[in-house]
Design a protein around this motif. Structure first.
Motif, PDB file in Angstrom:
ATOM      1  N   VAL A   7     -13.598   8.295   9.434  1.00  0.00           N
ATOM      2  CA  VAL A   7     -14.158   9.614   9.117  1.00  0.00           C
ATOM      3  C   VAL A   7     -13.544  10.726   9.966  1.00  0.00           C
ATOM      4  N   SER A   8     -12.504  10.407  10.744  1.00  0.00           N
ATOM      5  CA  SER A   8     -11.853  11.451  11.544  1.00  0.00           C
ATOM      6  C   SER A   8     -10.817  12.216  10.727  1.00  0.00           C
ATOM      7  N   TYR A   9     -10.279  11.588   9.684  1.00  0.00           N
ATOM      8  CA  TYR A   9      -9.259  12.209   8.843  1.00  0.00           C
ATOM      9  C   TYR A   9      -9.750  12.461   7.417  1.00  0.00           C
ATOM     10  N   ARG A  10     -10.984  12.112   7.142  1.00  0.00           N
ATOM     11  CA  ARG A  10     -11.629  12.407   5.863  1.00  0.00           C
ATOM     12  C   ARG A  10     -13.109  12.564   6.138  1.00  0.00           C
ATOM     13  N   GLU A  20      -0.506  12.955   0.893  1.00  0.00           N
ATOM     14  CA  GLU A  20       0.159  14.262   0.799  1.00  0.00           C
ATOM     15  C   GLU A  20       0.940  14.589   2.070  1.00  0.00           C
ATOM     16  N   ARG A  21       0.469  14.102   3.213  1.00  0.00           N
ATOM     17  CA  ARG A  21       1.152  14.357   4.484  1.00  0.00           C
ATOM     18  C   ARG A  21       2.261  13.342   4.740  1.00  0.00           C
ATOM     19  N   ALA A  22       2.199  12.190   4.069  1.00  0.00           N
ATOM     20  CA  ALA A  22       3.139  11.101   4.374  1.00  0.00           C
ATOM     21  C   ALA A  22       4.319  11.039   3.414  1.00  0.00           C
ATOM     22  N   ARG A  33      -4.962   6.277  -1.022  1.00  0.00           N
ATOM     23  CA  ARG A  33      -4.911   7.681  -0.600  1.00  0.00           C
ATOM     24  C   ARG A  33      -4.682   7.900   0.888  1.00  0.00           C
ATOM     25  N   TYR A  34      -4.790   6.827   1.689  1.00  0.00           N
ATOM     26  CA  TYR A  34      -4.577   6.986   3.127  1.00  0.00           C
ATOM     27  C   TYR A  34      -3.817   5.784   3.673  1.00  0.00           C
ATOM     28  N   GLY A  72       0.803  -1.209   0.000  1.00  0.00           N
ATOM     29  CA  GLY A  72       0.000   0.000   0.000  1.00  0.00           C
ATOM     30  C   GLY A  72       0.837   1.259   0.000  1.00  0.00           C
ATOM     31  N   ASP A  73       0.172   2.400  -0.164  1.00  0.00           N
ATOM     32  CA  ASP A  73       0.890   3.678  -0.144  1.00  0.00           C
ATOM     33  C   ASP A  73       1.538   3.915   1.216  1.00  0.00           C
ATOM     34  N   GLY A  74       0.935   3.360   2.279  1.00  0.00           N
ATOM     35  CA  GLY A  74       1.523   3.521   3.602  1.00  0.00           C
ATOM     36  C   GLY A  74       2.844   2.801   3.750  1.00  0.00           C
TER      37      GLY A  74
END
Length: 408
Positions: free
Chosen positions: A317-320, A252-254, A244-245, A213-215
């Motif tokens: 839903v806390s970060y999106r 974008e933050r990672a 995306r997360y 994954g992107d992570g």
């Protein structure tokens, strides 16, 4: 024929206000199900188109002179197969969500709904003799690799009929030429390169798909693996499923660079619309041909989206925002996209796809019923299956006086 099916559909849904006559038969709501089955069996499939050609999104490329095609041919048979498979994965994940909230599934559980076009498109482009290894969001790949819904849900509920005999759970599922489901972030990527090395070493015309994954994309071991794979020209497709997360952190933050398909530097790459099963299929065919021709590894970034949180412990839903999730659902849902293409190009009709939906829901319910009633594995089997093909031997338990026997 179309008018007749419409009448049957209204009877089945209960919207017909009185009994109706079709071809001399008096139909009431109670007889609708049988009538629909009869009419489906006699439907004239010649009314449907056998195939259609679609424009698909152009892939971004890195260090490649050619690119995957921007058109794709979809046969009616393929469309129905892709639709059924994606619906099965979607319903299986929704049922897993329900069972988890009922505390029947425990522990870690990472759901795949929203990303179905990735596993279905990839599987449509490779052979069953090819190899695949992925991270812990693995339910969809476990199914496309040939494991039944019953075995997957039984594994999730820790039952002895699970694909890992109830000992692996959500993150550790396996099948022939499918090496999991791996819980350590990014660790499956070097393992995948090792599988590709074995394919090359033994002279097999096989490739390995190594997914992450992107992570995990910022893990150092991934870049070390790129280096070895490029030096040895391993037949490996490195695939970043960019949803995306990474957990609760946006890409974008990672990441200083979110062009994950360029991360291989000296390895060619593709950026693909991961919400379109046809786009994934064509790009993977292109990548597989690249590997089989002896050119070495290639990197693919599938731009996709998960509807659930990172895991069942994450509400998501806390970060999106809920609005963001709903927008993706309304504009880019992989199942809806395929359904609209099939309906708009006469590859199927609403009644036929509804029939598939009913069959899928029935399959999922029956599998869930089995997975909640099948016995758990007995304690004496705790040490079974440590090795796949070894003589039995004893394993010490929690203290020196407890012994378990390992059986392959």
């Amino acid at each position: 024929m179309q008018k007749m099916l419409s009448i049957l559909s209204r009877v089945l849904q209960g919207s017909a206000q009185k009994p109706v006559t079709v071809f001399g038969f008096l139909l009431v709501k109670g007889a609708a199900s049988e009538a629909v089955r009869v009419m489906v069996a006699s439907r004239n499939y010649a009314d449907f188109a056998s195939e259609a050609t679609f424009d698909i999104k152009k892939c971004d490329v890195h260090k490649l002179e050619e690119a995957p095609p921007t058109t794709a041919v979809l046969t009616r048979e393929q469309g129905l197969q892709y639709y059924r498979t994606m619906q099965t994965i979607r319903r299986m994940e929704l049922k897993s969500d329900q069972l988890y909230k009922q505390k029947i599934i425990r522990g870690f559980c990472h759901l795949y709904d929203g990303q179905e076009a990735c596993c279905v498109g990839l599987e449509a482009s490779i052979n069953l003799t090819d190899h695949l290894i992925t991270a812990y969001r693995a339910h969809g790949y476990t199914y496309t690799r040939g494991v039944s819904v019953k075995e997957i849900l039984s594994e999730l509920t820790g039952r002895r009929s699970g694909c890992a005999k109830g000992k692996g759970g959500s993150m550790h599922m396996y099948a022939t030429n499918f090496y999991g489901g791996n819980g350590i972030v990014g660790a499956q990527v070097p393992l995948g390169a090792g599988i590709a090395l074995a394919c090359k070493y033994f002279g097999k015309d096989e490739i390995c798909l190594s997914l992450y994954g992107d992570g995990a994309a910022n893990q150092g071991q991934i870049f070390e693996t790129y280096n070895m794979a490029a030096l040895w020209k391993l037949p490996c497709i490195f695939i970043c499923e960019n949803n995306r997360y990474g957990m609760g952190t946006s890409v974008e933050r990672a990441a200083a660079s979110t062009d994950y398909y360029k991360r291989g530097d000296y390895i060619p790459g593709l950026r693909v619309d991961g919400m379109d099963v046809l786009c994934v299929r064509e790009a993977t065919k292109f990548a597989a041909d690249h590997c089989r021709s002896g050119k070495g590894p290639i990197l693919m970034e599938l731009q996709t989206y998960r509807y659930h949180g990172h895991s069942m412990s994450d509400p998501g839903v806390s970060y999106r925002t809920r609005e963001e999730i709903q927008e993706v659902r309304s504009k880019s849902d992989p199942i809806t996209l395929l359904k609209d293409r099939m309906l708009n190009n006469n590859l199927s009709n609403v009644e036929e796809l509804k029939e598939i939906d009913v069959e899928v829901r029935k399959e999922i319910e029956e599998a869930a019923q089995f997975a909640t009633t099948d016995p758990e594995p007995p304690l004496e089997e705790l040490a079974y299956h440590i090795y796949s093909d070894e003589p039995s031997f004893e394993i010490r338990g929690a203290n020196p006086w407890i012994k378990y026997k390992s059986v392959s």
